[in-house]
Design a protein around this motif. Structure first.
Motif, PDB file in Angstrom:
ATOM      1  N   GLN A   8      -2.681  53.595   3.890  1.00  0.00           N
ATOM      2  CA  GLN A   8      -1.598  53.193   4.781  1.00  0.00           C
ATOM      3  C   GLN A   8      -0.380  52.760   3.981  1.00  0.00           C
ATOM      4  N   VAL A   9       0.774  53.191   4.427  1.00  0.00           N
ATOM      5  CA  VAL A   9       2.031  52.811   3.781  1.00  0.00           C
ATOM      6  C   VAL A   9       2.385  51.392   4.199  1.00  0.00           C
ATOM      7  N   ASN A  16      10.363  54.487  -4.044  1.00  0.00           N
ATOM      8  CA  ASN A  16       8.971  54.095  -4.243  1.00  0.00           C
ATOM      9  C   ASN A  16       8.332  53.730  -2.912  1.00  0.00           C
ATOM     10  N   VAL A  17       7.021  53.760  -2.887  1.00  0.00           N
ATOM     11  CA  VAL A  17       6.276  53.316  -1.709  1.00  0.00           C
ATOM     12  C   VAL A  17       5.098  52.481  -2.190  1.00  0.00           C
ATOM     13  N   VAL A  18       4.652  51.585  -1.344  1.00  0.00           N
ATOM     14  CA  VAL A  18       3.433  50.830  -1.609  1.00  0.00           C
ATOM     15  C   VAL A  18       2.372  51.343  -0.650  1.00  0.00           C
ATOM     16  N   VAL A  19       1.290  51.874  -1.218  1.00  0.00           N
ATOM     17  CA  VAL A  19       0.198  52.432  -0.416  1.00  0.00           C
ATOM     18  C   VAL A  19      -1.025  51.539  -0.584  1.00  0.00           C
ATOM     19  N   GLU A  20      -1.597  51.108   0.547  1.00  0.00           N
ATOM     20  CA  GLU A  20      -2.777  50.256   0.485  1.00  0.00           C
ATOM     21  C   GLU A  20      -4.025  51.125   0.413  1.00  0.00           C
ATOM     22  N   GLY A  22      -8.093  50.646  -0.246  1.00  0.00           N
ATOM     23  CA  GLY A  22      -9.221  49.728  -0.424  1.00  0.00           C
ATOM     24  C   GLY A  22      -8.796  48.278  -0.513  1.00  0.00           C
ATOM     25  N   GLY A  23      -7.766  47.910   0.244  1.00  0.00           N
ATOM     26  CA  GLY A  23      -7.296  46.534   0.242  1.00  0.00           C
ATOM     27  C   GLY A  23      -6.354  46.190  -0.887  1.00  0.00           C
ATOM     28  N   VAL A  24      -6.040  47.167  -1.736  1.00  0.00           N
ATOM     29  CA  VAL A  24      -5.123  46.951  -2.857  1.00  0.00           C
ATOM     30  C   VAL A  24      -3.841  47.750  -2.626  1.00  0.00           C
ATOM     31  N   GLY A  25      -2.699  47.101  -2.758  1.00  0.00           N
ATOM     32  CA  GLY A  25      -1.425  47.788  -2.598  1.00  0.00           C
ATOM     33  C   GLY A  25      -0.995  48.419  -3.910  1.00  0.00           C
ATOM     34  N   LEU A  26      -0.868  49.745  -3.946  1.00  0.00           N
ATOM     35  CA  LEU A  26      -0.452  50.453  -5.150  1.00  0.00           C
ATOM     36  C   LEU A  26       1.021  50.840  -5.054  1.00  0.00           C
ATOM     37  N   LEU A  27       1.792  50.450  -6.048  1.00  0.00           N
ATOM     38  CA  LEU A  27       3.202  50.830  -6.097  1.00  0.00           C
ATOM     39  C   LEU A  27       3.298  52.228  -6.704  1.00  0.00           C
ATOM     40  N   VAL A  28       3.843  53.155  -5.944  1.00  0.00           N
ATOM     41  CA  VAL A  28       3.946  54.544  -6.392  1.00  0.00           C
ATOM     42  C   VAL A  28       5.423  54.938  -6.437  1.00  0.00           C
ATOM     43  N   HIS A  29       5.894  55.331  -7.596  1.00  0.00           N
ATOM     44  CA  HIS A  29       7.278  55.781  -7.743  1.00  0.00           C
ATOM     45  C   HIS A  29       7.393  57.231  -7.287  1.00  0.00           C
ATOM     46  N   THR A  30       8.415  57.523  -6.511  1.00  0.00           N
ATOM     47  CA  THR A  30       8.589  58.856  -5.941  1.00  0.00           C
ATOM     48  C   THR A  30      10.059  59.261  -6.010  1.00  0.00           C
ATOM     49  N   THR A  31      10.336  60.476  -5.568  1.00  0.00           N
ATOM     50  CA  THR A  31      11.735  60.864  -5.383  1.00  0.00           C
ATOM     51  C   THR A  31      12.222  60.221  -4.083  1.00  0.00           C
ATOM     52  N   PRO A  32      13.529  60.035  -3.934  1.00  0.00           N
ATOM     53  CA  PRO A  32      14.056  59.478  -2.674  1.00  0.00           C
ATOM     54  C   PRO A  32      13.639  60.301  -1.455  1.00  0.00           C
ATOM     55  N   ASP A  37      10.265  60.425   3.582  1.00  0.00           N
ATOM     56  CA  ASP A  37       9.305  61.054   4.492  1.00  0.00           C
ATOM     57  C   ASP A  37       8.154  60.124   4.866  1.00  0.00           C
ATOM     58  N   CYS A  38       8.036  58.980   4.176  1.00  0.00           N
ATOM     59  CA  CYS A  38       6.962  58.025   4.464  1.00  0.00           C
ATOM     60  C   CYS A  38       7.421  57.013   5.506  1.00  0.00           C
ATOM     61  N   ARG A  39       6.488  56.574   6.316  1.00  0.00           N
ATOM     62  CA  ARG A  39       6.800  55.593   7.355  1.00  0.00           C
ATOM     63  C   ARG A  39       5.813  54.430   7.251  1.00  0.00           C
ATOM     64  N   THR A  40       6.332  53.224   7.296  1.00  0.00           N
ATOM     65  CA  THR A  40       5.486  52.038   7.231  1.00  0.00           C
ATOM     66  C   THR A  40       4.463  52.051   8.365  1.00  0.00           C
TER      67      THR A  40
END
Length: 202
Positions: A8-9, A16-20, A22-32, A37-40
């Motif tokens: 989940q975003v 960048n986006v933070v994707v959860e 397994g209960g851990v939020g991963l910071l992922v660097h992306t193109t703008p 295209d991601c939605r919280t």
């Protein structure tokens, strides 16, 4: 090595986006564009490339394997790190980057912030043969230069590379002319460059 993430975003930034996961939020660097295209609150799957440094572990995310593969390939060129590789994909689609490298389109490559003419020439010199060996999209074939134009473009790249290494315009031009006029002249940029360096070393 984390090859992909799905979850989940939780947050969307400019690049960048933070994707959860397994209960851990991963910071992922992306193109703008990918971030846009991601939605919280929605689920997303990103192909990822992990860059390991002594002081950090950084994840870079892509919507598909194509962009990820190109991101990793361009980093094999000296002077190109993950930030610059990501900038290339922020400005151009993967196919456009490959086409620019295959055709020696320095104008397109230098549109990327951080890539000057010498860096663009290095990308073409080191990756062109590999890009062509993999083949290009059939739609790109129509825009590929004629053999004569491609040959002159290759010669121009080698002349510019030699001048960048310190030889004069005349020395570079003479060496490339000698090499390309030979009956068994090499047909690729790296081959012409190696032969020209041998000629200059005589």
């Amino acid at each position: 090595m984390i090859a992909s993430v799905r979850g989940q975003v939780r947050h969307v930034g400019l690049d960048n986006v933070v994707v959860e996961v397994g209960g851990v939020g991963l910071l992922v660097h992306t193109t703008p564009a990918t971030a846009a295209d991601c939605r919280t609150g929605t689920e997303v799957t990103l192909e990822t490339s992990m860059v390991v440094r002594e002081e950090s572990l950084t994840l870079y995310g892509f919507p598909g394997q194509d962009a990820k593969a190109l991101f990793e390939q361009v980093q094999t060129v000296s002077g190109v790190g993950p930030r610059l590789a990501l900038a290339m994909l922020s400005v151009h689609a993967p196919d456009a980057v490959r086409r620019a490298i295959a055709q020696g389109d320095l104008v397109a490559l230098t549109k990327v912030p951080g890539i000057g003419r010498k860096s663009a020439e290095r990308l073409v010199l080191e990756l062109k043969d590999r890009i062509l060996a993999l083949g290009v999209d059939s739609a790109d074939l129509a825009t590929r230069p004629t053999p004569e134009a491609a040959g002159e473009a290759d010669a121009a790249q080698v002349r510019a590379a030699l001048e960048g290494l310190g030889w004069s315009v005349k020395q570079s031009t003479d060496a490339v002319s000698t090499v390309t006029s030979s009956p068994d002249a090499p047909r690729d940029v790296s081959g012409i460059l190696r032969a020209a360096l041998r000629e200059l070393g005589r």
